[in-house]
Scaffold this active site. Structure first.
Site, PDB file in Angstrom:
ATOM      1  N   HIS A 217      -8.499  10.520 -14.431  1.00 51.63           N
ATOM      2  CA  HIS A 217      -8.985   9.928 -13.182  1.00 51.63           C
ATOM      3  C   HIS A 217      -8.657  10.830 -12.000  1.00 51.63           C
ATOM      4  CE1 HIS A 217      -8.455   6.438 -15.892  1.00 51.63           C
ATOM      5  NE2 HIS A 217      -9.598   6.082 -15.355  1.00 51.63           N
ATOM      6  N   ASP A 396       1.341  -1.242   0.856  1.00 51.06           N
ATOM      7  CA  ASP A 396       0.238  -0.513   1.491  1.00 51.06           C
ATOM      8  C   ASP A 396      -0.386  -1.261   2.656  1.00 51.06           C
ATOM      9  OD1 ASP A 396      -1.024  -2.506   0.105  1.00 51.06           O
ATOM     10  OD2 ASP A 396      -1.948  -1.178  -1.374  1.00 51.06           O
ATOM     11  N   HIS A 399      -1.657  -6.802   2.008  1.00 50.30           N
ATOM     12  CA  HIS A 399      -1.424  -8.029   1.251  1.00 50.30           C
ATOM     13  C   HIS A 399      -1.830  -9.266   2.037  1.00 50.30           C
ATOM     14  CE1 HIS A 399       0.179 -10.655  -1.789  1.00 50.30           C
ATOM     15  NE2 HIS A 399       0.955 -11.259  -0.912  1.00 50.30           N
ATOM     16  N   GLY A 402      -5.565  -9.479   1.989  1.00 45.93           N
ATOM     17  CA  GLY A 402      -6.037  -9.825   0.651  1.00 45.93           C
ATOM     18  C   GLY A 402      -5.844 -11.292   0.337  1.00 45.93           C
ATOM     19  N   THR A 442      -4.599  -5.850  -6.706  1.00 44.36           N
ATOM     20  CA  THR A 442      -3.722  -6.450  -7.702  1.00 44.36           C
ATOM     21  C   THR A 442      -3.514  -7.935  -7.470  1.00 44.36           C
ATOM     22  OG1 THR A 442      -2.568  -4.346  -8.006  1.00 44.36           O
ATOM     23  CG2 THR A 442      -1.426  -6.335  -8.723  1.00 44.36           C
ATOM     24  N   ARG A 540       2.888  -2.689  -5.768  1.00 45.33           N
ATOM     25  CA  ARG A 540       2.408  -1.911  -4.626  1.00 45.33           C
ATOM     26  C   ARG A 540       3.497  -1.061  -3.989  1.00 45.33           C
ATOM     27  NH1 ARG A 540       3.241  -6.982  -3.214  1.00 45.33           N
ATOM     28  NH2 ARG A 540       1.163  -7.654  -3.834  1.00 45.33           N
ATOM     29  N   ASP A 553       9.614  -8.323  -1.154  1.00 42.51           N
ATOM     30  CA  ASP A 553       8.275  -8.099  -1.677  1.00 42.51           C
ATOM     31  C   ASP A 553       7.321  -9.129  -1.088  1.00 42.51           C
ATOM     32  OD1 ASP A 553       6.401  -6.869  -3.743  1.00 42.51           O
ATOM     33  OD2 ASP A 553       6.252  -9.004  -4.179  1.00 42.51           O
TER      34      ASP A 553
END
Length: 571
Positions: A217, A396, A399, A402, A442, A540, A553
């Site tokens: 990849h 990143d 979250h 998302g 994710t 992440r 987290d």
């Protein structure tokens, strides 16, 4: 570079369309990829193999009798979405269950896994096989945790042949894993690939050097070494793979191996043949007989300059299936049986399924679940900025967004399901799929899979009890842990979800679902806050290592917040 493209974002889809138009006897386009142009025989397991585009002939080029029944095709070097995998599997499956096969990469694991959850919730038996042949990506004792590269071809070829020979789902799964466990690959790169429309390669190797241990990849090698001659490179690859040669046994491996010398996109066939000449010499010296070797572009990486060597250490069973006939756009061997295969006349499309009939009791439960999803949407919007702030430090930064996108999509899908008269199971399955598609990433895949797994606990023809709620939450957490592969201590959502699950089991007495969830949510929040002291090893924040220490987290925090809100709502 990639010279021929229109809109780079449409490159993968246009390539799939052109493949199908040029091979109409083999494949047909469906949402997300291709399936065989002929019907899957009734009761035959469907082998659905896929991954990102940019690797042709993997994966769409391997669809046809004797190999794959369908191939979901993601964007270049990106996993197909759960809905793409689901669509291809629905079109390929015909009463015999499904094997989902893919290289062992995090995105593929999550999205193929999420699709599997939805298929299982609909009563389809699904098995998952992750190819893991690359010897540099993990230790020998952790072979199944390695990444998949050119070993995809022999593993799927052998599994497809077993199915063609009459294997049922369990037997085909056994043989696929057996092939994977017998397969080893090792490669080198001389320069990186360039994505369509990009002005620069994903990586470069210094002049006179080669990257040892390439990925497919666009990952560079794990180390750089001075470039050698063809014979020197062949020797390094053979010695690396043979370091894991199994013992020879009566009735087992006896020194016969399938051999693949694979070009990644720029190294030409004549160069590969020069390498294979030395490979064959070295294998002969080691007492190994090559069985139907393959030399050429087998699993590519766009225009990547590199090559890899793959060996499958064969026993009689694996050799039989390796040599069996196959007929696909890019891989032909022998003559397939001449029995007429009916052409495919209809295709499943998203949105065409009728809403399953539901009892009044189940529709009432569905309405209550939709209210919970409306609540989750409002909570995620409320917490979006803070979750984004935390994630910008420990991940990143996306979250919060998302979670807001995912919960909004799930709530909207639930409302539509209610209008359609759906019961609790159907509503949760549709909401889960919408969460995954709306959020991406994710967390989207995990929350989507959790809702789908929770839906499998409910029944469109029955009501629900307190125990049903607890079992559904438990099933959702099980899906999160199973698909994500995380353990407590990795600094992920699991660090809050597992303590929550354990406390819920202790606190629930049979009727007190709301109180038990609230009690467990407090434990989850404490555990989530404690992740600030953990150095991330998965998820992440793993690339930040020590920089993630001091910040909890965000996935664990968002999980604990939503469980607290759920408990309060049920109260």
């Amino acid at each position: 570079m990639t010279y021929l493209f229109n809109d780079p974002a449409a490159f993968a889809a246009e390539a799939v369309k052109g493949l199908a138009l040029s091979h109409p006897a083999h494949v047909a386009v469906v949402h997300g990829g291709v399936v065989r142009a002929t019907e899957t025989p009734q009761g035959q397991p469907a082998l659905v193999i896929g991954g990102g585009s940019g690797h042709y002939p993997a994966f769409a080029g391997w669809v046809g009798p004797g190999m794959g029944h369908g191939a979901p095709c993601g964007n270049v070097f990106a996993s197909p979405s759960a809905s793409q995998v689901y669509s291809v599997a629905r079109n390929a499956e015909n009463g015999g269950g499904v094997i989902l096969g893919f290289g062992n990469y995090a995105g593929d694991v999550l999205h193929f896994g999420a699709a599997a959850e939805k298929l299982r919730a609909e009563g389809i038996d699904v098995r998952i096989v992750k190819v893991s042949d690359d010897i540099v990506s993990n230790t020998a004792e952790n072979h199944r945790d390695r990444r998949g590269i050119a070993g995809d071809l022999p593993v799927f070829k052998i599994a497809g042949a077993a199915i063609e020979a009459g294997a049922d789902l369990a037997e085909a799964e056994r043989i696929a894993w057996k092939a994977n466990d017998a397969t080893r690959s090792f490669g080198v790169a001389f320069d990186g690939p360039t994505l369509p429309g990009a002005g620069e390669a994903l990586f470069h190797v210094a002049e006179g050097q080669m990257g040892v241990g390439l990925g497919i990849h666009g990952e560079p090698g794990v180390r750089d070494e001075p470039i050698g001659t063809a014979e020197e490179i062949a020797t390094m690859l053979v010695e690396g793979v043979l370091a894991e040669q199994p013992e020879r046994t009566d009735g087992g491996y006896q020194g016969r191996a399938a051999v693949l010398v694979n070009g990644l996109g720029t190294v030409k066939y004549e160069e590969l043949f020069v390498v294979y000449a030395k490979v064959a010499e070295l294998l002969e010296a080691a007492g190994i007989t090559p069985v139907r070797p393959e030399v050429g572009e087998l699993v590519t990486s766009l225009d990547m300059a590199g090559l890899s060597l793959t060996l499958v250490f064969l026993d009689e069973e694996l050799e039989q299936h390796w040599l069996a006939p196959v007929d696909t756009p890019a891989f032909h061997r022998g003559a397939m049986p001449t029995a007429e295969r009916p052409r495919r006349t209809s295709f499943w499309e998203a949105g065409t399924d009728e809403t399953p009939a539901a009892s009044e009791e189940s529709r009432e439960v569905a309405a209550r679940i939709a209210a919970v999803l409306d609540l989750f949407e409002s909570v995620c919007v409320r917490e979006e900025a803070e979750l984004g702030r935390i994630d910008a430090i420990a991940g990143d930064g996306d979250h919060g967004q998302g979670m807001a996108y995912g919960s909004k999509g799930a709530a909207a899908a639930a409302r539509q399901a209610l209008e359609d008269g759906a019961g609790a199971r159907t509503l949760l399955v549709r909401a889960g799929e919408a969460w995954s598609e709306s959020a991406g990433g994710t967390s989207g895949a995990l929350w989507g899979a959790a809702l789908i797994a929770a839906g499998a606990v409910y029944d469109d023809q029955a009501g629900a009890e307190a125990r049903t709620v607890v079992d559904a939450v438990d099933a959702g957490i099980d899906a999160i842990q199973r698909l994500g592969g995380a353990q407590v201590g990795d600094k992920t959502m699991v660090d809050a979800a597992v303590p929550f699950r354990e406390e819920l089991a202790k606190a629930f007495s049979g009727e007190n679902a709301a109180d038990a969830i609230l009690q467990a949510a407090d434990v989850a929040r404490t555990a989530a806050d404690a992740t600030a002291d953990i150095t991330a090893t998965l998820g992440r924040a793993r690339v930040l290592g020590e920089k993630s220490v001091g910040t909890p987290d965000p996935g664990a925090i968002s999980f604990s917040i939503l469980m607290k809100e759920l408990g309060q709502h049920l109260s």
